[in-house]
Design an enzyme around this catalytic site. Structure first.
Site, PDB file in Angstrom:
ATOM      1  N   SER A 142      -7.598 -13.054 -13.098  1.00 27.15           N
ATOM      2  CA  SER A 142      -6.614 -13.752 -12.263  1.00 27.15           C
ATOM      3  C   SER A 142      -7.105 -13.761 -10.824  1.00 27.15           C
ATOM      4  CB  SER A 142      -5.259 -13.059 -12.316  1.00 27.15           C
ATOM      5  OG  SER A 142      -4.379 -13.666 -11.393  1.00 27.15           O
ATOM      6  N   TYR A 155      -0.497  -5.163 -11.458  1.00 28.98           N
ATOM      7  CA  TYR A 155      -1.102  -6.312 -12.154  1.00 28.98           C
ATOM      8  C   TYR A 155      -2.444  -6.668 -11.520  1.00 28.98           C
ATOM      9  CZ  TYR A 155      -1.930 -11.087 -13.729  1.00 28.98           C
ATOM     10  OH  TYR A 155      -2.513 -12.227 -14.242  1.00 28.98           O
TER      11      TYR A 155
HETATM   12  P1  NAP Z   1       1.942 -16.187 -21.756  1.00 31.35           P
HETATM   13  O1  NAP Z   1       2.371 -17.593 -21.680  1.00 31.35           O
HETATM   14  O2  NAP Z   1       2.923 -15.112 -21.433  1.00 31.35           O
HETATM   15  O3  NAP Z   1       1.318 -15.877 -23.188  1.00 31.35           O
HETATM   16  C1  NAP Z   1       0.814 -14.587 -23.412  1.00 31.35           C
HETATM   17  C2  NAP Z   1       0.065 -14.550 -24.706  1.00 31.35           C
HETATM   18  O4  NAP Z   1      -0.478 -13.219 -24.846  1.00 31.35           O
HETATM   19  C3  NAP Z   1       0.960 -14.796 -25.914  1.00 31.35           C
HETATM   20  O5  NAP Z   1       0.208 -15.476 -26.886  1.00 31.35           O
HETATM   21  C4  NAP Z   1       1.290 -13.376 -26.368  1.00 31.35           C
HETATM   22  O6  NAP Z   1       1.546 -13.280 -27.765  1.00 31.35           O
HETATM   23  C5  NAP Z   1      -0.009 -12.677 -26.066  1.00 31.35           C
HETATM   24  N1  NAP Z   1       0.126 -11.224 -25.950  1.00 31.35           N
HETATM   25  C6  NAP Z   1       0.923 -10.518 -25.121  1.00 31.35           C
HETATM   26  N2  NAP Z   1       0.757  -9.202 -25.339  1.00 31.35           N
HETATM   27  C7  NAP Z   1      -0.158  -9.090 -26.341  1.00 31.35           C
HETATM   28  C8  NAP Z   1      -0.738  -8.008 -27.014  1.00 31.35           C
HETATM   29  N3  NAP Z   1      -0.422  -6.740 -26.722  1.00 31.35           N
HETATM   30  N4  NAP Z   1      -1.653  -8.264 -28.007  1.00 31.35           N
HETATM   31  C9  NAP Z   1      -1.985  -9.535 -28.313  1.00 31.35           C
HETATM   32  N5  NAP Z   1      -1.466 -10.605 -27.711  1.00 31.35           N
HETATM   33  C10 NAP Z   1      -0.553 -10.379 -26.726  1.00 31.35           C
HETATM   34  O7  NAP Z   1       0.668 -15.915 -20.798  1.00 31.35           O
HETATM   35  P2  NAP Z   1      -0.184 -16.888 -19.851  1.00 31.35           P
HETATM   36  O8  NAP Z   1       0.601 -17.188 -18.645  1.00 31.35           O
HETATM   37  O9  NAP Z   1      -0.751 -17.982 -20.675  1.00 31.35           O
HETATM   38  O10 NAP Z   1      -1.346 -15.883 -19.406  1.00 31.35           O
HETATM   39  C11 NAP Z   1      -2.480 -15.681 -20.217  1.00 31.35           C
HETATM   40  C12 NAP Z   1      -3.511 -14.876 -19.431  1.00 31.35           C
HETATM   41  O11 NAP Z   1      -3.804 -15.558 -18.207  1.00 31.35           O
HETATM   42  C13 NAP Z   1      -3.046 -13.476 -19.040  1.00 31.35           C
HETATM   43  O12 NAP Z   1      -4.122 -12.577 -19.149  1.00 31.35           O
HETATM   44  C14 NAP Z   1      -2.641 -13.644 -17.586  1.00 31.35           C
HETATM   45  O13 NAP Z   1      -2.742 -12.438 -16.871  1.00 31.35           O
HETATM   46  C15 NAP Z   1      -3.637 -14.667 -17.115  1.00 31.35           C
HETATM   47  N6  NAP Z   1      -3.195 -15.440 -15.960  1.00 31.35           N
HETATM   48  C16 NAP Z   1      -2.064 -16.211 -16.024  1.00 31.35           C
HETATM   49  C17 NAP Z   1      -1.663 -16.919 -14.910  1.00 31.35           C
HETATM   50  C18 NAP Z   1      -0.428 -17.796 -14.918  1.00 31.35           C
HETATM   51  O14 NAP Z   1       0.016 -18.207 -13.849  1.00 31.35           O
HETATM   52  N7  NAP Z   1       0.138 -18.128 -16.068  1.00 31.35           N
HETATM   53  C19 NAP Z   1      -2.403 -16.838 -13.730  1.00 31.35           C
HETATM   54  C20 NAP Z   1      -3.537 -16.038 -13.694  1.00 31.35           C
HETATM   55  C21 NAP Z   1      -3.918 -15.354 -14.810  1.00 31.35           C
HETATM   56  P3  NAP Z   1       3.062 -13.344 -28.344  1.00 31.35           P
HETATM   57  O15 NAP Z   1       3.560 -14.719 -27.997  1.00 31.35           O
HETATM   58  O16 NAP Z   1       2.923 -13.124 -29.798  1.00 31.35           O
HETATM   59  O17 NAP Z   1       3.815 -12.264 -27.616  1.00 31.35           O
END
Ligand code: NAP
Length: 251
Positions: A142, A155
């Protein structure tokens, strides 16, 4: 559109958001994809269905990345289904913004166990499946790891740790043809960022106002860069931290 033909990829946390977009784009480029999820079977099945309807191959596999036995079972199922592994995307992650006074051992370990330990466990398992020709690891980090915001201390620390792992392992893998890179997204509109309250908030507006490209990111913005890093187009790139954030780095 065959940049990943004959490749097998495993994407953690691919039932939603960024992970789901990466799984779909990888499959569209010819990869066979393991769609990992923690609890949302229905969402993971929908990702697999979208891939197969588009002529691709994918399976959904449950597994909490922070639990050693579940990670081992996840990779075992990947091996049974596709025989090998070429690409690992460590995308599963959680984010919890809270003032320092509210940080607890529970919220600390919750984030570190999934974002950092989970990535390490997945990398260890992937090394057992990568073939003689090497492998490819993409850590979804991130921008918060190097430009931390208030209330994001834990985080941000998880993502800074993940980036350190990327650089360290790029050197440790010397001579093995295993590439490892971090993608550093800015704010991306996903199920997670919506339920965390970022999307539509004053915080999002402030970020967009100060983002040179003037908008919030979409999961496909990240997925396209993941395809590039996973493909031979990036054959000379390892140990890098690539910001995909509309130019917000440095704010
Ligand atoms: P999201 O919409 O909350 O989706 C999270 C995903 O991770 C879901 O598929 C969830 O599965 C899975 N997950 C959560 N805990 C888990 C575990 N213990 N084992 C296996 N799978 C798990 O997340 P997102 O916003 O797409 O973010 C994805 C990644 O990008 C993260 O690493 C986040 O830190 C990074 N990121 C996001 C943003 C942003 O603004 N969105 C910005 C920078 C970085 P379930 O649905 O089955 O729970």
């Amino acid at each position: 559109m065959n940049k990943l033909a004959n490749k097998v990829a495993l994407v953690t946390g691919a039932s939603k958001g960024i992970g789901a977009a990466i799984a779909k784009q990888f499959a569209a480029e010819g990869a066979k994809v393991v769609v990992n999820y923690a609890s949302s079977k229905e969402d993971a099945d929908k990702v697999v269905q979208a891939i197969t309807e588009n002529g691709g191959r994918a399976i959904a596999v449950k597994g909490d990345v922070s639990k050693e036995e579940e990670i081992a079972a996840l990779f075992e199922q990947a091996k049974t289904a596709f025989g090998t592994l070429d690409i690992l995307v460590n995308n599963a992650g959680i984010y919890q913004y809270e003032p320092i006074e509210q940080v607890s051992a529970g919220t600390f370990h919750g984030q570190f166990n999934i974002n950092v330990l989970g990535s390490i466990l997945a990398i260890q398992e992937s090394l057992k499946l990568f073939g003689d020709t090497g492998g490819n690891i993409i850590n979804i980090s991130s921008e918060a790891g190097r430009t931390p915001l208030p209330t994001g201390s834990v985080y941000s620390a998880t993502k800074a740790a993940l980036d350190a792992i990327t650089v360290s392992l790029s050197k440790e893998f010397s001579g093995k043809n295993i590439r490892i890179n971090s993608i550093l997204p800015g704010v991306v509109e996903t199920e997670g960022s919506r339920s965390a309250g970022f999307i539509g908030s004053d915080f999002e507006k402030k970020l967009v106002d100060t983002t040179p490209l003037g908008r919030t990111g979409q999961p496909d913005d990240i997925a396209k860069v993941a395809v590039f890093l996973a493909s031979d187009d990036a054959a000379w790139i390892t140990g890098e931290k690539i910001s995909v954030s509309g130019g917000i780095y440095g704010l």
